[in-house]
Motif scaffolding. Sequence first.
Motif, PDB file in Angstrom:
ATOM      1  N   LYS A 118     -11.126   5.621   6.312  1.00  0.00           N
ATOM      2  CA  LYS A 118     -11.097   6.128   4.934  1.00  0.00           C
ATOM      3  C   LYS A 118     -10.199   5.256   4.070  1.00  0.00           C
ATOM      4  O   LYS A 118     -10.544   4.911   2.925  1.00  0.00           O
ATOM      5  CB  LYS A 118     -10.603   7.570   4.931  1.00  0.00           C
ATOM      6  CG  LYS A 118     -10.511   8.188   3.549  1.00  0.00           C
ATOM      7  CD  LYS A 118      -9.975   9.616   3.630  1.00  0.00           C
ATOM      8  CE  LYS A 118      -9.844  10.221   2.233  1.00  0.00           C
ATOM      9  NZ  LYS A 118      -9.230  11.555   2.283  1.00  0.00           N
ATOM     10  N   GLU A 151     -11.851   2.014   3.066  1.00  0.00           N
ATOM     11  CA  GLU A 151     -12.813   2.207   1.976  1.00  0.00           C
ATOM     12  C   GLU A 151     -12.074   2.337   0.640  1.00  0.00           C
ATOM     13  O   GLU A 151     -12.514   1.791  -0.382  1.00  0.00           O
ATOM     14  CB  GLU A 151     -13.656   3.444   2.249  1.00  0.00           C
ATOM     15  CG  GLU A 151     -14.566   3.306   3.461  1.00  0.00           C
ATOM     16  CD  GLU A 151     -15.281   4.600   3.792  1.00  0.00           C
ATOM     17  OE1 GLU A 151     -14.985   5.621   3.118  1.00  0.00           O
ATOM     18  OE2 GLU A 151     -16.138   4.605   4.711  1.00  0.00           O
ATOM     19  N   GLU A 152     -10.942   3.088   0.658  1.00  0.00           N
ATOM     20  CA  GLU A 152     -10.177   3.265  -0.584  1.00  0.00           C
ATOM     21  C   GLU A 152      -9.571   1.943  -1.054  1.00  0.00           C
ATOM     22  O   GLU A 152      -9.506   1.667  -2.263  1.00  0.00           O
ATOM     23  CB  GLU A 152      -9.070   4.295  -0.360  1.00  0.00           C
ATOM     24  CG  GLU A 152      -9.605   5.715  -0.153  1.00  0.00           C
ATOM     25  CD  GLU A 152      -8.513   6.704   0.194  1.00  0.00           C
ATOM     26  OE1 GLU A 152      -7.350   6.250   0.382  1.00  0.00           O
ATOM     27  OE2 GLU A 152      -8.797   7.915   0.274  1.00  0.00           O
ATOM     28  N   THR A 183      -3.388   6.517  -1.798  1.00  0.00           N
ATOM     29  CA  THR A 183      -3.609   5.775  -0.550  1.00  0.00           C
ATOM     30  C   THR A 183      -2.290   5.475   0.146  1.00  0.00           C
ATOM     31  O   THR A 183      -2.189   5.534   1.379  1.00  0.00           O
ATOM     32  CB  THR A 183      -4.357   4.465  -0.845  1.00  0.00           C
ATOM     33  OG1 THR A 183      -5.597   4.774  -1.495  1.00  0.00           O
ATOM     34  CG2 THR A 183      -4.656   3.704   0.436  1.00  0.00           C
ATOM     35  N   THR A 213     -12.276   8.125  14.160  1.00  0.00           N
ATOM     36  CA  THR A 213     -13.393   8.732  13.418  1.00  0.00           C
ATOM     37  C   THR A 213     -14.760   8.519  14.074  1.00  0.00           C
ATOM     38  O   THR A 213     -15.751   9.064  13.597  1.00  0.00           O
ATOM     39  CB  THR A 213     -13.428   8.159  11.989  1.00  0.00           C
ATOM     40  OG1 THR A 213     -13.491   6.730  12.068  1.00  0.00           O
ATOM     41  CG2 THR A 213     -12.167   8.548  11.231  1.00  0.00           C
ATOM     42  N   ASN A 246      -6.150   7.973   8.801  1.00  0.00           N
ATOM     43  CA  ASN A 246      -7.585   7.700   8.897  1.00  0.00           C
ATOM     44  C   ASN A 246      -7.836   6.318   8.308  1.00  0.00           C
ATOM     45  O   ASN A 246      -8.046   6.157   7.102  1.00  0.00           O
ATOM     46  CB  ASN A 246      -8.371   8.762   8.127  1.00  0.00           C
ATOM     47  CG  ASN A 246      -9.874   8.612   8.335  1.00  0.00           C
ATOM     48  OD1 ASN A 246     -10.360   7.520   8.608  1.00  0.00           O
ATOM     49  ND2 ASN A 246     -10.597   9.711   8.186  1.00  0.00           N
TER      50      ASN A 246
END
Length: 572
Positions: free
Chosen positions: A475, A478-479, A462, A345, A472
């Motif tokens: 991401k 963060e989740e 998730t 990313t 990713n």
Amino acid sequence: MSSTQSLLLITLIITIIVVVMAMLLINRRQLRDIEELDNELGNMEDLHLERAIGKLDQMELAGESLATLNTWKKSYQKAAELFPEIQRLIEDGADENARYHLVKSHQSIKQARELVDSVSEDVKNSSDVFTQLLESNRENKAQYDELMQSYREIRKEILADSFDYSVALEEIENRLSAMEEDFAQAKNLSAQGDHVEAKRVLSKIRADLTALKTKLPEVKEDQHDLQTVFADQLDEIAAGYKKMRDAKYGFGSLDVLLEIRQSNDQIDRSLAALAQLDLEETSKGMKKVEKEIKTLYGILEKEYKARPFVEKNQDKLQRLLTHQQTVSQQLIKKLRHIDESYELTHGELDESRELEREVHKMDSDYIRASQRIADGRAVYSEVQDDWIKILGRLQEIGKRQQELSEAVDGLYEAEEVAQRSIKEFKQQVSLVYRHLSRQNLPGIPEGFLQMYTLVVNEISKTSGELNQVRINMEKISEELVQISDDVDRLQREAEDIISSANLFELTMQYSNKFLDNETVVRARRNAMKLYDRDYNYKDALDTIATAVERAEPGSYQRIENAYYQEQKELID
């Protein structure tokens, strides 16, 4: 005699005394003025300027000297005509003052003073001019002899060191010849009696001699620098340059021999200015040559010092470039492989490719520089500067590539951590739900069920992302943070429900002692509805706790404290 008469008599006597004293003071002051005027007149007469005029007439002056004599002779004679009148006024003033005719004496003194003041300046100036004219012949002769001696010494010095002045010798001889003509003119003017004009010519000779004497050391030094020092330096630069060219030193577009020719041309121009004794223009040209010589020496020295660095680091830099190209290729290959499983990313792959292109360009620049070295066209100072930049940049690139490699290496570990975290979250949520279900409650609150469903869905989402072909991880990380917060919140909510339900039962039991209290009885009915039908255990507890607390202040606080103390002991 009456008192009035006595007073008048005394006043009269005092007035007479004052008048007499005033007359005495005025008499003495005017006597001093008379003596002063008499002395001034005597001093002017004692000058005996008639004698000086007679001597000057005998000198048979001519030209400017004669004109000056005639002008001041007339000025003095006009002033001398007033001497008898001044003497008469002084004597009249003295006589009148002696007889105490003070007013008449004052008038005579005043007239005498006016006349003395009107002639004294002319007499003094005439005296100075006559004295100067009388002494001018002697002074001019002494000055002539002094200047002639100095002239001969300078000519002797120039003759002895003629080689040192050879460039400007012709102009120096011209100026000396001009001085000889001035000497002849001064001598002729003195012989003719024009001592004033002779003095002016001698002053000109002195100025010219001083100027030439001041310039001679600078002429000698400038000629030496231009013909010897600068010429030798330029020859040395030319010889050094040829040797370096033979040794395959490159100088790019710089034509050192052309620069040397231009400096020699400037030397010729400076010598031409020196030949005219134009020392200011000579100095300007010499500064240009000196600056250019310094620059050329600096260029040769810079190239000479740069070559050892280039030769020492040539093989080393080739190895570093080869190594870094290999590292770049390996990193890109690694990132491509990782990119198949993970979403990069932060543009890691693009950045690595850009770094590889930069290393490739540096390698191309290195190859071209090496070829110029082999062909003898390399400007070593430029190569040194470029290679220093390349060495520094290779170090930066290597560090950055290491950071990129370590960053993606963490993706595998991060995925494993994420998988374990999902598994743990599922277990925690399941345990929370089962623990709440085993409490034998009438039902589970709708709010808790919604939160529970939300957390379960988050974990499922998730978990699904972790099972995709390309993950990713940023991401997902963060989740996972959000899921962790939600699981903690779910646990706290379940504990609050259980605590509220247990405290409700204890408080309801305690409220049995207040069945005769209508408020408590009504609160019990409302609380049971909230508990049994709405599963709103918190509001049910608040309702009954408020009623019990009103019936018996402090009672609910004791129930609550005892409950939490018991829970703490169970944990311990």
